[in-house]
Design a protein around this motif. Structure first.
Motif, PDB file in Angstrom:
ATOM      1  N   ALA A   1      12.986   1.425  33.035  1.00 51.14           N
ATOM      2  CA  ALA A   1      13.496   2.640  33.658  1.00 51.14           C
ATOM      3  C   ALA A   1      12.450   3.746  33.630  1.00 51.14           C
ATOM      4  CB  ALA A   1      14.775   3.091  32.948  1.00 51.14           C
ATOM      5  N   ALA A   2      11.762   3.913  32.504  1.00 50.07           N
ATOM      6  CA  ALA A   2      10.729   4.938  32.410  1.00 50.07           C
ATOM      7  C   ALA A   2       9.572   4.639  33.352  1.00 50.07           C
ATOM      8  CB  ALA A   2      10.231   5.032  30.969  1.00 50.07           C
ATOM      9  N   TRP A   3       9.183   3.380  33.423  1.00 49.33           N
ATOM     10  CA  TRP A   3       8.111   2.970  34.333  1.00 49.33           C
ATOM     11  C   TRP A   3       8.518   3.210  35.784  1.00 49.33           C
ATOM     12  CZ3 TRP A   3       5.565  -2.540  33.711  1.00 49.33           C
ATOM     13  CH2 TRP A   3       4.378  -2.590  34.450  1.00 49.33           C
ATOM     14  N   LEU A   4       9.781   2.911  36.086  1.00 47.31           N
ATOM     15  CA  LEU A   4      10.299   3.100  37.446  1.00 47.31           C
ATOM     16  C   LEU A   4      10.215   4.555  37.876  1.00 47.31           C
ATOM     17  CD1 LEU A   4      11.771   2.054  39.974  1.00 47.31           C
ATOM     18  CD2 LEU A   4      13.916   2.209  38.689  1.00 47.31           C
ATOM     19  N   LEU A   5      10.469   5.475  36.951  1.00 50.48           N
ATOM     20  CA  LEU A   5      10.404   6.896  37.280  1.00 50.48           C
ATOM     21  C   LEU A   5       8.988   7.320  37.673  1.00 50.48           C
ATOM     22  CD1 LEU A   5      12.679   8.396  34.483  1.00 50.48           C
ATOM     23  CD2 LEU A   5      13.187   8.306  36.933  1.00 50.48           C
ATOM     24  N   LEU A   6       7.989   6.609  37.183  1.00 45.18           N
ATOM     25  CA  LEU A   6       6.599   6.946  37.480  1.00 45.18           C
ATOM     26  C   LEU A   6       6.064   6.250  38.726  1.00 45.18           C
ATOM     27  CD1 LEU A   6       5.143   6.733  33.852  1.00 45.18           C
ATOM     28  CD2 LEU A   6       5.859   8.789  35.087  1.00 45.18           C
TER      29      LEU A   6
ATOM     30  N   ALA B   1       6.059 -13.517  28.949  1.00 42.71           N
ATOM     31  CA  ALA B   1       6.673 -13.556  30.269  1.00 42.71           C
ATOM     32  C   ALA B   1       6.669 -12.175  30.912  1.00 42.71           C
ATOM     33  CB  ALA B   1       8.102 -14.083  30.164  1.00 42.71           C
ATOM     34  N   PHE B   2       6.957 -11.141  30.119  1.00 43.53           N
ATOM     35  CA  PHE B   2       6.989  -9.773  30.643  1.00 43.53           C
ATOM     36  C   PHE B   2       5.617  -9.370  31.174  1.00 43.53           C
ATOM     37  CE2 PHE B   2       6.968  -5.171  30.426  1.00 43.53           C
ATOM     38  CZ  PHE B   2       8.242  -4.818  30.859  1.00 43.53           C
ATOM     39  N   LEU B   3       4.572  -9.671  30.421  1.00 42.79           N
ATOM     40  CA  LEU B   3       3.224  -9.341  30.864  1.00 42.79           C
ATOM     41  C   LEU B   3       2.825 -10.165  32.083  1.00 42.79           C
ATOM     42  CD1 LEU B   3       1.432  -9.013  27.408  1.00 42.79           C
ATOM     43  CD2 LEU B   3       2.036  -7.168  28.988  1.00 42.79           C
ATOM     44  N   THR B   4       3.328 -11.396  32.165  1.00 45.61           N
ATOM     45  CA  THR B   4       3.045 -12.214  33.342  1.00 45.61           C
ATOM     46  C   THR B   4       3.712 -11.625  34.578  1.00 45.61           C
ATOM     47  OG1 THR B   4       2.847 -14.209  31.983  1.00 45.61           O
ATOM     48  CG2 THR B   4       3.259 -14.524  34.326  1.00 45.61           C
ATOM     49  N   PHE B   5       4.948 -11.177  34.438  1.00 40.29           N
ATOM     50  CA  PHE B   5       5.688 -10.590  35.563  1.00 40.29           C
ATOM     51  C   PHE B   5       5.109  -9.244  35.982  1.00 40.29           C
ATOM     52  CE2 PHE B   5       8.858 -13.781  34.981  1.00 40.29           C
ATOM     53  CZ  PHE B   5       9.714 -13.722  36.073  1.00 40.29           C
ATOM     54  N   PHE B   6       4.825  -8.394  34.997  1.00 40.64           N
ATOM     55  CA  PHE B   6       4.547  -6.986  35.304  1.00 40.64           C
ATOM     56  C   PHE B   6       3.124  -6.548  34.971  1.00 40.64           C
ATOM     57  CE2 PHE B   6       9.096  -7.297  34.175  1.00 40.64           C
ATOM     58  CZ  PHE B   6       9.614  -7.008  35.430  1.00 40.64           C
ATOM     59  N   GLY B   7       2.298  -7.477  34.529  1.00 46.03           N
ATOM     60  CA  GLY B   7       0.922  -7.131  34.226  1.00 46.03           C
ATOM     61  C   GLY B   7      -0.058  -7.829  35.136  1.00 46.03           C
ATOM     62  N   VAL B   8      -0.098  -9.163  35.052  1.00 44.62           N
ATOM     63  CA  VAL B   8      -1.095  -9.950  35.778  1.00 44.62           C
ATOM     64  C   VAL B   8      -1.085  -9.696  37.286  1.00 44.62           C
ATOM     65  CG1 VAL B   8      -1.851 -12.293  36.341  1.00 44.62           C
ATOM     66  CG2 VAL B   8      -1.110 -11.739  34.011  1.00 44.62           C
ATOM     67  N   PRO B   9       0.090  -9.670  37.976  1.00 44.73           N
ATOM     68  CA  PRO B   9       0.038  -9.522  39.434  1.00 44.73           C
ATOM     69  C   PRO B   9      -0.545  -8.196  39.897  1.00 44.73           C
ATOM     70  CG  PRO B   9       2.202 -10.282  38.709  1.00 44.73           C
ATOM     71  CD  PRO B   9       1.462  -9.828  37.496  1.00 44.73           C
ATOM     72  N   PHE B  10      -0.496  -7.191  39.046  1.00 42.52           N
ATOM     73  CA  PHE B  10      -0.879  -5.857  39.478  1.00 42.52           C
ATOM     74  C   PHE B  10      -2.293  -5.462  39.047  1.00 42.52           C
ATOM     75  CE2 PHE B  10       3.705  -6.102  38.765  1.00 42.52           C
ATOM     76  CZ  PHE B  10       4.120  -5.953  40.079  1.00 42.52           C
ATOM     77  N   VAL B  11      -2.941  -6.327  38.268  1.00 42.40           N
ATOM     78  CA  VAL B  11      -4.333  -6.054  37.888  1.00 42.40           C
ATOM     79  C   VAL B  11      -5.277  -7.122  38.417  1.00 42.40           C
ATOM     80  CG1 VAL B  11      -3.656  -4.818  35.807  1.00 42.40           C
ATOM     81  CG2 VAL B  11      -4.116  -7.265  35.662  1.00 42.40           C
ATOM     82  N   SER B  12      -4.729  -8.252  38.849  1.00 39.49           N
ATOM     83  CA  SER B  12      -5.560  -9.328  39.350  1.00 39.49           C
ATOM     84  C   SER B  12      -6.090  -8.993  40.743  1.00 39.49           C
ATOM     85  CB  SER B  12      -4.745 -10.633  39.416  1.00 39.49           C
ATOM     86  OG  SER B  12      -5.461 -11.631  40.102  1.00 39.49           O
ATOM     87  N   THR B  13      -7.324  -9.422  41.010  1.00 36.37           N
ATOM     88  CA  THR B  13      -7.899  -9.257  42.346  1.00 36.37           C
ATOM     89  C   THR B  13      -7.787 -10.547  43.150  1.00 36.37           C
ATOM     90  OG1 THR B  13     -10.077  -9.888  41.501  1.00 36.37           O
ATOM     91  CG2 THR B  13      -9.548  -7.521  41.561  1.00 36.37           C
ATOM     92  N   ALA B  14      -7.161 -11.568  42.578  1.00 28.38           N
ATOM     93  CA  ALA B  14      -6.969 -12.828  43.291  1.00 28.38           C
ATOM     94  C   ALA B  14      -5.927 -12.651  44.398  1.00 28.38           C
ATOM     95  CB  ALA B  14      -6.525 -13.919  42.308  1.00 28.38           C
TER      96      ALA B  14
END
Length: 251
Positions: free
Chosen positions: A99-104, A232-245
């Motif tokens: 929720a906090a992340w969503l607000l940003l 799993a959380f980092l896979t969902f919300f970390g990897v897709p948004f920092v990867s350049t693949a």
């Protein structure tokens, strides 16, 4: 805008549920989560109707739909199990983080790529969100079992929810591979998201195997499941948004 108003009220309800849990007002926690879900469903439905596609493309949409799905799975499980109701406060910090992340996050609309115009998108998203939600419930139960004197029932339920999460995770990988073949002409390419998704699957498989064969103490099981959820959380919300693949989760 109606979407912003409904979403703001939903987040306020989720926050109130967290406050009720912190104040040990268990009788109010689940109804407040249910109220948040009702308002959140309205916000997502309004956005879907206006944009003409589901909440799958931008960081804002992925966070919002994931917050909704995690809350829904947790609330449904709590509605039918008193053990999950007792353990529900352990799941609320994750909802608070989203929720906090969503607000940003930027709420501007995105675009729907041509590769998303397939029913496989909905099936992939459905089983993926079910996997994360079931695993969150398993972690909450395991943490609750760790703190209780009579932990056997919660520990057993945590194992069952984790097993169902493993099934959903396996389906997510299978559907994703079929979709990849249709979209990119290959089932698997070992890009960062696929690789970490497979690592997450292996971690949960190992945790379930250890639980069945070694019977660890509730503390060990809780820590192992929490580690699986963090991965799993980092896979969902970390990897897709920092990867350049090419395999991107936000567009």
């Amino acid at each position: 805008m109606p979407e912003a108003a409904l979403l703001g009220l939903a987040l306020a309800a989720y926050g109130s549920a967290g406050l009720a849990a912190w104040r040990r007002l268990a009788v109010a926690t689940l109804p407040l989560v249910a109220l948040g879900l009702l308002l959140h469903t309205g916000a997502l439905g309004w956005r879907w109707a206006v944009l003409g596609h589901g909440p799958f493309t931008t960081m804002h949409e992925i966070l919002s739909s994931s917050l909704w799905s995690l809350a829904l799975v947790a609330a449904c499980a709590a509605a039918v199990s008193r053990e999950v109701r007792a353990a529900l406060p352990a799941a609320l910090p994750v909802l608070g983080l989203l929720a906090a992340w969503l607000l940003l996050a930027d709420a501007a609309p995105g675009h729907l790529p041509a590769t998303y115009a397939t029913p496989l998108l909905y099936l992939h998203a459905l089983v993926g969100k079910l996997y994360l939600g079931l695993l969150l419930v398993a972690v909450a139960l395991a943490l609750h079992a760790w703190r209780q004197a009579d932990a056997a029932r919660c520990d057993e339920l945590a194992h069952r929810f984790a097993a169902f999460a493993f099934v959903a995770d396996s389906l997510m990988l299978i559907v994703g591979a079929v979709w990849a073949q249709d979209a990119w002409g290959r089932f698997w390419a070992w890009d960062p998201l696929e690789s970490w998704a497979f690592v997450s699957w292996l971690a949960l498989a190992a945790t379930l195997h250890a639980r069945a064969m070694l019977r660890p103490a509730p503390r060990g099981q809780a820590l192992a499941l929490a580690g699986c959820f963090a991965l799993a959380f980092l896979t969902f919300f970390g990897v897709p948004f920092v990867s350049t693949a090419p395999h991107q989760g936000a567009l």
